[in-house]
Write a protein that holds these residues in place. Structure first.
Motif, PDB file in Angstrom:
ATOM      1  N   LEU A  77       0.829  -1.210   0.000  1.00 19.05           N
ATOM      2  CA  LEU A  77       0.000   0.000   0.000  1.00 19.05           C
ATOM      3  C   LEU A  77       0.864   1.261   0.000  1.00 19.05           C
ATOM      4  CD1 LEU A  77      -2.838  -1.031   2.502  1.00 19.05           C
ATOM      5  CD2 LEU A  77      -3.011  -0.780   0.011  1.00 19.05           C
ATOM      6  N   PHE A  78       1.887   1.281   0.862  1.00 14.09           N
ATOM      7  CA  PHE A  78       2.771   2.445   0.892  1.00 14.09           C
ATOM      8  C   PHE A  78       3.533   2.585  -0.421  1.00 14.09           C
ATOM      9  CE2 PHE A  78       2.227   2.565   5.528  1.00 14.09           C
ATOM     10  CZ  PHE A  78       2.177   3.946   5.736  1.00 14.09           C
ATOM     11  N   ASP A  79       3.973   1.456  -0.964  1.00 11.75           N
ATOM     12  CA  ASP A  79       4.714   1.491  -2.224  1.00 11.75           C
ATOM     13  C   ASP A  79       3.828   2.017  -3.349  1.00 11.75           C
ATOM     14  OD1 ASP A  79       7.152   0.900  -3.671  1.00 11.75           O
ATOM     15  OD2 ASP A  79       6.062  -0.740  -4.615  1.00 11.75           O
ATOM     16  N   TRP A  80       2.562   1.605  -3.351  1.00 10.87           N
ATOM     17  CA  TRP A  80       1.611   2.099  -4.348  1.00 10.87           C
ATOM     18  C   TRP A  80       1.425   3.600  -4.225  1.00 10.87           C
ATOM     19  CZ3 TRP A  80      -3.285   4.255  -3.232  1.00 10.87           C
ATOM     20  CH2 TRP A  80      -4.089   4.521  -4.353  1.00 10.87           C
ATOM     21  N   TYR A  81       1.292   4.075  -2.985  1.00 15.20           N
ATOM     22  CA  TYR A  81       1.093   5.506  -2.769  1.00 15.20           C
ATOM     23  C   TYR A  81       2.334   6.301  -3.198  1.00 15.20           C
ATOM     24  CZ  TYR A  81       0.403   9.955  -0.374  1.00 15.20           C
ATOM     25  OH  TYR A  81       0.283  11.286  -0.087  1.00 15.20           O
ATOM     26  N   ILE A  82       3.506   5.833  -2.784  1.00 14.61           N
ATOM     27  CA  ILE A  82       4.748   6.531  -3.134  1.00 14.61           C
ATOM     28  C   ILE A  82       4.976   6.501  -4.642  1.00 14.61           C
ATOM     29  CG2 ILE A  82       7.268   6.390  -2.941  1.00 14.61           C
ATOM     30  CD1 ILE A  82       6.798   5.482  -0.022  1.00 14.61           C
ATOM     31  N   SER A  83       4.614   5.398  -5.288  1.00 14.03           N
ATOM     32  CA  SER A  83       4.764   5.304  -6.741  1.00 14.03           C
ATOM     33  C   SER A  83       3.882   6.328  -7.446  1.00 14.03           C
ATOM     34  CB  SER A  83       4.405   3.895  -7.220  1.00 14.03           C
ATOM     35  OG  SER A  83       5.314   2.945  -6.706  1.00 14.03           O
ATOM     36  N   ARG A  84       2.683   6.551  -6.932  1.00 10.25           N
ATOM     37  CA  ARG A  84       1.785   7.538  -7.527  1.00 10.25           C
ATOM     38  C   ARG A  84       2.332   8.959  -7.361  1.00 10.25           C
ATOM     39  NH1 ARG A  84      -4.363   7.482  -6.241  1.00 10.25           N
ATOM     40  NH2 ARG A  84      -4.206   8.901  -8.025  1.00 10.25           N
ATOM     41  N   LYS A  85       3.147   9.164  -6.316  1.00  8.18           N
ATOM     42  CA  LYS A  85       3.713  10.491  -6.081  1.00  8.18           C
ATOM     43  C   LYS A  85       5.017  10.715  -6.835  1.00  8.18           C
ATOM     44  CE  LYS A  85       0.521  11.965  -3.302  1.00  8.18           C
ATOM     45  NZ  LYS A  85      -0.346  13.096  -3.688  1.00  8.18           N
ATOM     46  N   ALA A 108       9.701  11.712  -3.326  1.00 11.94           N
ATOM     47  CA  ALA A 108       9.066  10.398  -3.307  1.00 11.94           C
ATOM     48  C   ALA A 108      10.117   9.295  -3.339  1.00 11.94           C
ATOM     49  CB  ALA A 108       8.111  10.258  -4.496  1.00 11.94           C
TER      50      ALA A 108
END
Length: 245
Positions: A77-85, A108
């Motif tokens: 979940l964190f990796d997904w969020y950071i990837s979007r940023k 990011a």
């Protein structure tokens, strides 16, 4: 406590070492891929032999399953969020145009590197609790994997026009966070029950496996080609040898 801080600093210093190599030396991308593949194999072995096996033996299978699954889900979940940023290519020496267009992608990349470092460092500190010394398998595995991370992430930051001074400051921050996380692992897990220790150790293991699968191994194969599997296998064999020394 001081030993935990020292070993956390040693493992975290590899990111800074990789950054300095990327800033001042021309490192072939294929070599970065091979180092990353070897580090992936060692990390997988460390997670299996040092974290999951000990968790299951000392705390039971149920806490290990819960912790491992939670670690994998939380990291994803964190990796997904950071990837979007804009941090999707933080382990890549060359990012595509879509990642470089995301505003704030440099921070990011930094946040993603911190996310990778915290569970690893916590377990280094926790490995000292038994009084038998630090787990050299964890230290070696994390050190080896952090060098190519510093190399590739620094290349990405350079593409975002970060100055050398700012890049070094960012990785010094990662070094400091790794040191603190290792000390925290020693302090907070000193009197923890077997089930709690199993939950935390397996949580770190789940995060590590998710991290190497989503970011380290793809980059390793992109740069290293068909030999990547062999190099990763040798890395895992190395972790087995270290675990039995």
């Amino acid at each position: 406590m001081w030993s935990a801080l020292l070993w956390g600093a040693i493992s975290g210093s590899a990111v800074l070492l990789g950054a300095l190599l990327a800033l001042y030396l021309p490192i072939p991308k294929k070599l970065i891929g091979f180092i990353m593949a070897f580090g992936t194999g060692v990390l997988i072995g460390a997670a299996a032999y040092e974290l999951l096996d000990d968790s299951a033996n000392e705390g039971g299978l149920i806490p290990t399953i819960i912790g491992f699954t939670a670690g994998a889900v939380v990291f994803t979940l964190f990796d997904w969020y950071i990837s979007r940023k804009g941090g999707a290519g933080r382990k890549r020496s060359v990012r595509d145009n879509s990642s470089t267009k995301v505003q704030g992608s440099g921070m990011a990349i930094f946040a993603g590197t911190v996310l990778d470092a915290i569970p690893e460092s916590i377990m280094i500190g926790a490995s000292l609790i038994s009084g038998q010394g630090v787990s050299m398998l964890l230290v070696v595995a994390i050190f080896i994997s952090n060098i190519p991370e510093g190399l590739s992430s620094t290349s990405g930051l350079k593409q975002d026009n970060y100055s050398r001074g700012k890049i070094v400051l960012l990785w010094l921050g990662v070094l400091l966070i790794s040191t603190i996380a290792s000390g925290a692992g020693y302090l907070f897990m000193d009197h923890a029950s077997g089930a709690t220790t199993a939950l935390i150790a397996s949580f770190a293991g789940g995060g590590i496996i998710s991290m190497v699968s989503s970011s380290m191994m793809p980059e390793a194969y992109e740069e290293g080609g068909p030999l990547t599997g062999l190099v990763a296998a040798m890395g895992m064999l190395c972790s087995l040898i270290l675990d039995h020394l």
